[in-house]
Design a protein around this motif. Structure first.
Motif, PDB file in Angstrom:
ATOM      1  N   GLY A  90       0.817  -1.211   0.000  1.00 30.13           N
ATOM      2  CA  GLY A  90       0.000   0.000   0.000  1.00 30.13           C
ATOM      3  C   GLY A  90       0.849   1.259   0.000  1.00 30.13           C
ATOM      4  N   LEU A 146      -7.058  -7.080   7.599  1.00 34.12           N
ATOM      5  CA  LEU A 146      -7.515  -6.259   6.480  1.00 34.12           C
ATOM      6  C   LEU A 146      -8.372  -5.084   6.962  1.00 34.12           C
ATOM      7  CD1 LEU A 146      -8.441  -9.002   3.859  1.00 34.12           C
ATOM      8  CD2 LEU A 146      -6.515  -7.430   3.774  1.00 34.12           C
ATOM      9  N   THR A 147      -9.213  -5.328   7.970  1.00 35.21           N
ATOM     10  CA  THR A 147     -10.038  -4.249   8.515  1.00 35.21           C
ATOM     11  C   THR A 147      -9.173  -3.150   9.126  1.00 35.21           C
ATOM     12  OG1 THR A 147     -11.820  -5.823   8.974  1.00 35.21           O
ATOM     13  CG2 THR A 147     -11.904  -3.711  10.129  1.00 35.21           C
ATOM     14  N   TRP A 150      -7.390  -1.303   6.318  1.00 39.02           N
ATOM     15  CA  TRP A 150      -8.346  -0.498   5.555  1.00 39.02           C
ATOM     16  C   TRP A 150      -8.725   0.764   6.329  1.00 39.02           C
ATOM     17  CZ3 TRP A 150     -10.357  -0.457   0.744  1.00 39.02           C
ATOM     18  CH2 TRP A 150     -11.500   0.302   0.524  1.00 39.02           C
ATOM     19  N   ASN A 151      -9.038   0.612   7.607  1.00 38.66           N
ATOM     20  CA  ASN A 151      -9.404   1.775   8.415  1.00 38.66           C
ATOM     21  C   ASN A 151      -8.243   2.738   8.589  1.00 38.66           C
ATOM     22  OD1 ASN A 151     -12.044   0.866   8.798  1.00 38.66           O
ATOM     23  ND2 ASN A 151     -11.514  -0.287  10.636  1.00 38.66           N
ATOM     24  N   LEU A 155      -4.216   0.818   2.527  1.00 33.84           N
ATOM     25  CA  LEU A 155      -4.447   0.141   1.243  1.00 33.84           C
ATOM     26  C   LEU A 155      -5.095   1.049   0.204  1.00 33.84           C
ATOM     27  CD1 LEU A 155      -5.916  -3.195   2.688  1.00 33.84           C
ATOM     28  CD2 LEU A 155      -3.525  -2.668   2.203  1.00 33.84           C
ATOM     29  N   ASP A 156      -5.279   2.314   0.525  1.00 42.71           N
ATOM     30  CA  ASP A 156      -6.064   3.202  -0.337  1.00 42.71           C
ATOM     31  C   ASP A 156      -5.507   3.356  -1.742  1.00 42.71           C
ATOM     32  OD1 ASP A 156      -7.763   3.546   1.731  1.00 42.71           O
ATOM     33  OD2 ASP A 156      -7.159   5.590   2.236  1.00 42.71           O
ATOM     34  N   ALA A 161      -8.524  -1.489  -4.063  1.00 43.89           N
ATOM     35  CA  ALA A 161      -9.187  -0.643  -3.068  1.00 43.89           C
ATOM     36  C   ALA A 161      -9.931   0.504  -3.744  1.00 43.89           C
ATOM     37  CB  ALA A 161      -8.165  -0.110  -2.073  1.00 43.89           C
ATOM     38  N   ARG A 165     -13.926   1.157  -3.286  1.00 45.45           N
ATOM     39  CA  ARG A 165     -14.522   2.418  -2.838  1.00 45.45           C
ATOM     40  C   ARG A 165     -15.554   2.929  -3.846  1.00 45.45           C
ATOM     41  NH1 ARG A 165      -9.251   3.832  -1.607  1.00 45.45           N
ATOM     42  NH2 ARG A 165      -9.175   5.205  -3.424  1.00 45.45           N
ATOM     43  N   SER A 168     -18.775   0.297  -3.618  1.00 47.88           N
ATOM     44  CA  SER A 168     -19.108  -0.298  -2.321  1.00 47.88           C
ATOM     45  C   SER A 168     -20.600  -0.586  -2.198  1.00 47.88           C
ATOM     46  CB  SER A 168     -18.647   0.625  -1.184  1.00 47.88           C
ATOM     47  OG  SER A 168     -19.216   1.922  -1.333  1.00 47.88           O
TER      48      SER A 168
END
Length: 379
Positions: A90, A146-147, A150-151, A155-156, A161, A165, A168
């Motif tokens: 990422g 992964l959560t 992601w938060n 990984l944006d 990803a 987004r 979703s």
């Protein structure tokens, strides 16, 4: 012991080599082209050697270690290596696309996919050796990781990803429609096989029919159902008032259910034959009624075989439900076929990965239920 040791040491050596030699990212000017491969030294930079070291430690411990403690340390090392790999990818993707047009994409390459797959497999093996629930432990660890990433926004910059987004809301609806279609087809097929089981004299014909359906290509069957329903509705338009349509859920449910008949039928027949004639004769000699024989002999012996047939059919239903998008039934197949039409690999993955996860989760859950039934009622 020696083959397992050699396999583990080979994995501990080859995985770092894969991460070092194969490209980990592809950077492309837009989502439609493959792009330029990016080596590990440019994709991970400072994350590279900690990732390689932790991966080697985890895989090495799995090869030479014994006992729960070694398995636990190996699992933590593999999970740490997976976290570093994903976070590094990422960060590397963010740096590679910084200052470039918004359409620029950085997608995962072969080395990254191999590394992720091997580390998740090693994590599952470590959980098994630590005598933990393999599916639950591995899934909880990976989903939690992964959560968190992601938060944290780690990984944006990855292309997958970006697709997630952007779609979703569509993805949530597609997953819901996919599950409804798969479960509806499974319920329909189960009802049909249950009804056909009552036709004792026609078991040979039923076996021949459900087996013959397997040789029909799924797309051809769906096309034939659409044509047949169109003809039927043209002759009897009033049927539309009952929700019948030539496109949508009707042909999709019918087509998927047709392919589920064989595993459910064979599981049902295997369960029926699970109790040997001697057991049944002894039960009748003791004065047991049919209901008592069903509850104490047939069901305990046949339940694991019924669940086994259900497990095969459920996983098959989740895969075949993808084709429902071809006849307007929605589901995750919509994303898969949209990605194929647009030559967008990450959009294809966005639709395919949930199908894989759902299939693995279903397989693990029903396999665990089957094992529990076999322990509860050993033959």
């Amino acid at each position: 012991m020696i083959p397992r040791l050699l396999a583990g040491l080979s994995a501990a050596t080859l995985l770092p080599a894969v991460l070092l030699l194969l490209p980990l990212l592809h950077v492309a000017p837009n989502r439609l082209v493959t792009g330029v491969p990016v080596a590990a030294t440019d994709a991970l930079e400072a994350w590279l050697w900690p990732t390689v070291a932790l991966a080697a430690i985890g895989l090495g411990l799995l090869a030479v270690g014994r006992g729960k403690a070694a398995a636990g340390i190996a699992g933590l090392a593999c999970l740490g290596a997976l976290a570093l790999l994903l976070a590094g990818l990422g960060a590397g993707a963010a740096e590679l696309i910084a200052g470039k047009p918004l359409a620029t994409r950085a997608r995962l390459a072969s080395g990254a996919w191999i590394g992720i797959t091997v580390l998740i497999g090693a994590l599952s093996l470590a959980a098994q050796r630590a005598r933990l629930p393999v599916g639950v432990t591995s899934a909880a660890a990976v989903v939690g990781l992964l959560t968190f990433l992601w938060n944290a926004g780690s990984l944006d910059a990855l292309s997958l990803a970006v697709e997630l987004r952007g779609r979703s809301d569509t993805l949530a609806t597609a997953i819901r429609d996919h599950l409804v279609l798969a479960l509806g087809a499974l319920a329909l097929a189960a009802c049909l096989t249950g009804g056909l089981a009552l036709w004792r004299r026609g078991r040979g014909a039923v076996e021949l029919t459900v087996s013959g359906l397997q040789i029909v290509p799924a797309v051809a069957l769906l096309g034939g159902l659409v044509a047949a329903l169109s003809t039927l509705l043209a002759a009897a338009p009033s049927l539309r008032g009952y929700g019948l349509s030539a496109l949508g859920s009707t042909p999709a449910l019918t087509g998927v259910a047709a392919f589920l008949l064989l595993p459910l039928w064979r599981g049902q027949q295997a369960a029926r034959r699970a109790a040997c004639p001697g057991h049944l004769d002894a039960a009748r000699a003791l004065g047991l009624t049919r209901r008592q024989i069903l509850a104490t002999i047939r069901l305990p012996l046949g339940a694991p075989l019924l669940v086994d047939g259900m497990r095969v059919a459920a996983v098959q239903a989740l895969g075949l439900a993808t084709l429902g998008a071809l006849v307007g039934a929605g589901g995750l197949g919509t994303l898969v076929f949209d990605g194929m039409a647009q030559f967008a690999p990450d959009l294809i993955l966005l639709g395919a990965l949930p199908i894989i996860v759902l299939s693995l989760a279903t397989e693990a859950a029903l396999d665990g239920l089957e094992a529990a039934l076999r322990r509860r009622w050993p033959r």
